[in-house]
Write a protein that holds these residues in place. Structure first.
Motif, PDB file in Angstrom:
ATOM      1  N   ASP A   4      68.184  71.294  18.903  1.00 13.24           N
ATOM      2  CA  ASP A   4      67.164  70.842  19.850  1.00 13.24           C
ATOM      3  C   ASP A   4      65.867  70.488  19.128  1.00 13.24           C
ATOM      4  OD1 ASP A   4      68.645  71.057  22.151  1.00 13.24           O
ATOM      5  OD2 ASP A   4      68.020  73.116  22.557  1.00 13.24           O
ATOM      6  N   SER A  63      68.894  79.242  35.694  1.00 13.34           N
ATOM      7  CA  SER A  63      68.017  78.959  36.831  1.00 13.34           C
ATOM      8  C   SER A  63      68.381  79.759  38.075  1.00 13.34           C
ATOM      9  CB  SER A  63      68.085  77.465  37.175  1.00 13.34           C
ATOM     10  OG  SER A  63      67.170  76.753  36.390  1.00 13.34           O
ATOM     11  N   THR A 107      66.855  78.301  31.185  1.00 16.33           N
ATOM     12  CA  THR A 107      67.524  76.996  31.107  1.00 16.33           C
ATOM     13  C   THR A 107      67.379  76.227  32.413  1.00 16.33           C
ATOM     14  OG1 THR A 107      69.599  78.034  31.746  1.00 16.33           O
ATOM     15  CG2 THR A 107      69.210  77.727  29.387  1.00 16.33           C
ATOM     16  N   PHE A 108      67.213  74.919  32.271  1.00 18.41           N
ATOM     17  CA  PHE A 108      67.124  74.014  33.420  1.00 18.41           C
ATOM     18  C   PHE A 108      68.416  73.188  33.466  1.00 18.41           C
ATOM     19  CE2 PHE A 108      62.564  73.841  34.863  1.00 18.41           C
ATOM     20  CZ  PHE A 108      62.103  74.878  34.057  1.00 18.41           C
ATOM     21  N   PRO A 109      69.163  73.262  34.567  1.00 21.94           N
ATOM     22  CA  PRO A 109      70.413  72.492  34.633  1.00 21.94           C
ATOM     23  C   PRO A 109      70.152  70.990  34.678  1.00 21.94           C
ATOM     24  CG  PRO A 109      69.952  73.529  36.754  1.00 21.94           C
ATOM     25  CD  PRO A 109      68.928  74.046  35.789  1.00 21.94           C
ATOM     26  N   ASN A 110      69.068  70.573  35.343  1.00 22.34           N
ATOM     27  CA  ASN A 110      68.654  69.170  35.332  1.00 22.34           C
ATOM     28  C   ASN A 110      67.158  69.133  35.603  1.00 22.34           C
ATOM     29  OD1 ASN A 110      68.140  68.696  38.324  1.00 22.34           O
ATOM     30  ND2 ASN A 110      70.249  69.437  38.352  1.00 22.34           N
ATOM     31  N   LYS A 116      64.498  75.262  28.373  1.00 22.96           N
ATOM     32  CA  LYS A 116      65.518  74.465  27.670  1.00 22.96           C
ATOM     33  C   LYS A 116      66.294  73.628  28.681  1.00 22.96           C
ATOM     34  CE  LYS A 116      69.794  75.161  25.013  1.00 22.96           C
ATOM     35  NZ  LYS A 116      69.688  74.099  24.015  1.00 22.96           N
ATOM     36  N   GLY A 117      66.377  72.336  28.391  1.00 24.91           N
ATOM     37  CA  GLY A 117      67.129  71.469  29.290  1.00 24.91           C
ATOM     38  C   GLY A 117      66.564  70.062  29.289  1.00 24.91           C
TER      39      GLY A 117
END
Lengths: 135, 556
Positions: free
Chosen positions: A12, A35, A54-57, A82-83
């Motif tokens: 990343d 999330s 974490t962000f899925p979208n 992160k995402g």
């Protein structure tokens, strides 16, 4: 620091107020929350100093509220989002309590460092911090 | 009225620069359409059926003459010379070009206006009673709280990517003129002994699953407003469903989890958030109360008003129907109808906006309001000025005496503009208004609210119309369902569906049959449509709508 294309392609890109840098964290030393984490389970042992949410979208903003709750509950270590977050969300992430954002290299290519630095003034123009100041 | 301080001005300038940059990055490809969409939406820019649409906020429905004049100029310079006032105290421009929008936003900023969070999965424009600060029956002016909420919600970092949109309305009177019970959060100022606090109602909403809001907190101290509202939105931001947009609003969350569980979670979150508000919000609030202080009333005789009222029947009729009691007996609240039969409900031309702006400057202490019923309100008119006001409105086509009557119809833009619509709304509203004008029955019929939506999303509030009309698409043909007995006020009720729908050529006659049934059944002209409906129930109206139907065959 300038973005280097010769980084490991899986790695990343880390975004902070000073721009792009390489990811130096190892998986073993961090604690990660998804999330959908129930906020009642959002409690940390004191020793933890590195947390990832974490962000899925990019359109799923639960992570912003989770970050704020972690800070309200006393977490003082480094907090990373992160995402597939976009540069327009940088100020939101910082104001919610994140220190940095981990994005993919593809994202970093499409949204270069200058797009993120454009919002590094995230402390300015915040209605919320004005309203939460001491009276 | 509230005036921007240096912070507001700098914020808006920066925000508009950001959007200008986002438009550029969309054009360059740095932003995908998927990524650009929420960004343009949170700046009020929709993509509609034929063009972009820009929705501009009129916070809590209050504006001054300079702001109204600027809206007129924007409509002329960048649109087709008119604007459309909505049920949520916004104005929509239907034909802007994408590349012009940053300039339009800058023009708005010059008069302290914006389009922020008029769309998107954000906290939307905070609405309020359009008679706020003027109504005779008011407990306290809700606008300082609405402005506080506007500031708190603007660009709130946690709440820009929520499960769905979130609407807040505030009212300061026991008479609910802001449809607060059909909002995600409705805030009602009320008295307990000498103290004033908020009743907090959550989970109201119309759309596909209409629900009347439930009381989450019976009496909230005013100083707890921001942390309490933040707790509600914070809880829902994590809990609200993101898998199905028809189940994502807080009304569904409350329905699925139960009010008690939501109460428990909100109180828990509130206890974490309350210490974060250390008093500055209350300092700002006190300044806001001063900003919204009542104007310096003029004190002159009202003799000429009474003379003109007795002399001119058309003026008398307009006063009787379009003015409401003001807290100062020498004043009146005047409703300027945007519902002249035959016109598009809620539309105003640039010329009309200028006329009403000038009249507000001269006769209403420079204040105007936009009502959820899509009319303009001049809140502070001294009675001695009413006749001059009426004569100023008349040549502009703004003096129709129909506020609250059958032709004062709420209608969404429908399939004439909207990408979501399944049927046209505007022509139905126009035809109903023209039919009853021709029948010359409007004044005899008295208070009656017809509300029309062109799709299930219910922007035209059909569920809470005394008579509601919902336009659907049945195999490519417009079909209009009628609901009866809805109520948008403090006695909020969802109307019940009468039966099978009607096509575009028979819907107006169907409405006529409902109204004639009322005229036959009412005890006297003093009994309104909704009162008669509550007394006799739906059956006689259904019988009139479906004269040939035998019982039980109408399950559509």
């Amino acid at each position: 620091m300038a973005f280097k294309k010769d980084w490991n392609t899986q790695m990343d890109v880390i975004v902070t107020d000073s721009g792009f840098s390489a990811d130096t964290w190892s998986v073993e030393t961090t604690l990660s929350f998804a999330s959908e984490t129930d906020p009642e389970n959002l409690i940390l042992p004191k020793a933890i100093q590195r947390v990832v949410i974490t962000f899925p979208n990019f359109a799923d903003g639960r992570g912003f509220t989770l970050a704020r709750l972690l800070r309200l509950r006393g977490y003082t270590g480094i907090l990373r989002a992160k995402g597939p977050i976009i540069s327009d969300q940088y100020a939101m992430a910082r104001r919610s309590g994140f220190d940095e954002i981990a994005i993919s290299q593809a994202q970093a290519l499409r949204q270069p460092e200058k797009d993120w630095l454009f919002r590094s003034n995230w402390t300015a123009h915040s209605y919320q911090s004005r309203l939460q100041a001491s009276g | 009225m509230y005036q921007y301080n240096g912070f507001d001005t700098a914020f808006l300038k920066e925000r508009n620069l950001q959007f200008r940059d986002q438009v550029q990055r969309r054009i360059s490809g740095a932003l995908s359409e998927e990524e650009f969409k929420p960004l343009r939406l949170m700046n009020g820019l929709y993509l509609q059926l034929h063009a972009y649409m820009l929705r501009v906020a009129i916070p809590y429905g209050t504006l001054n003459s300079a702001q109204m004049t600027a809206l007129a100029s924007i409509a002329e310079k960048w649109d087709k010379g008119y604007g459309h006032f909505t049920t949520r105290q916004n104005i929509q421009f239907n034909w802007p070009k994408l590349q012009d929008v940053p300039d339009i936003l800058d023009a708005l900023a010059e008069v302290e206006m914006h389009a922020i969070q008029t769309s998107g999965n954000t906290i939307r424009n905070v609405t309020a009673d359009h008679f706020a600060g003027a109504a005779a029956d008011e407990i306290e002016d809700p606008r300082p709280y609405a402005e506080l909420l506007r500031q708190w919600s603007t660009d709130h970092p946690e709440f820009q990517f929520m499960p769905r949109k979130f609407k807040i309305a505030v009212s300061g009177s026991a008479k609910d003129r802001a449809v607060t019970r059909a909002h995600d959060i409705g805030l009602l100022l009320k008295k307990r002994g000498a103290e004033i606090g908020f009743e907090v109602i959550i989970g109201g909403g119309l759309g596909r699953t209409p629900m009347i809001g439930k009381t989450l907190c019976d009496f909230l101290p005013k100083s707890d407003l921001l942390p309490y509202v933040e707790a509600i939105v914070s809880v829902w931001n994590l809990l609200g469903r993101r898998d199905n947009k028809y189940k994502s609003r807080i009304k569904i969350t409350v329905h699925e989890k139960g009010l008690q569980e939501i109460q428990r979670l909100v109180l828990q979150r509130f206890s974490e958030l309350r210490p974060q508000f250390k008093g500055q919000d209350q300092t700002f609030l006190n300044a806001l109360k001063k900003a919204f202080a009542t104007p310096a009333w003029i004190d002159t005789p009202t003799t000429t008003f009474h003379e003109n009222y007795a002399t001119y029947p058309n003026f008398k009729s307009w006063v009787d129907i379009n003015t409401s009691p003001h807290r100062n007996n020498d004043y009146a609240i005047a409703t300027v109808s945007l519902k002249t039969p035959g016109q598009t409900p809620g539309d105003a031309s640039s010329a009309q906006m200028r006329v009403v702006a000038q009249l507000a400057k001269t006769y209403s202490h420079d204040e105007l309001r936009i009502s959820h019923a899509q009319n303009i309100v001049l809140p502070h008119v001294h009675k001695s000025h009413l006749f001059a006001l009426y004569n100023g409105l008349y040549p502009a086509g703004l003096a129709t005496a129909n506020a609250g009557l059958i032709s004062d119809i709420i209608a969404c833009p429908g399939m004439d503009y909207c990408a979501l619509a399944t049927a046209r709304s505007i022509p139905v509203a126009q035809e109903i208004a023209l039919r009853f004008k021709a029948l010359k029955l409007e004044h005899d019929i008295g208070p009656l609210q017809i509300k029309i939506s062109g799709c299930i999303n219910a922007c035209g509030h059909h569920h809470v119309g005394h008579i509601g009309i919902l336009g659907l698409d049945r195999a490519g043909v417009e079909n209009y369902q009628i609901t009866l007995g809805g109520d948008a006020t403090e006695t909020a009720t969802i109307g019940e569906r009468a039966g099978p729908g009607f096509d575009a050529s028979t819907i107006v006659s169907a409405i006529e049959r409902v109204v004639f049934t009322y005229l036959d059944l009412r005890l006297s002209y003093l009994e309104t449509f909704i009162e008669t409906f509550r007394r006799v129930g739906a059956p006689p109206f259904k019988a009139a709508l479906y004269p040939d139907a035998s019982e039980g065959k109408n399950a559509a």
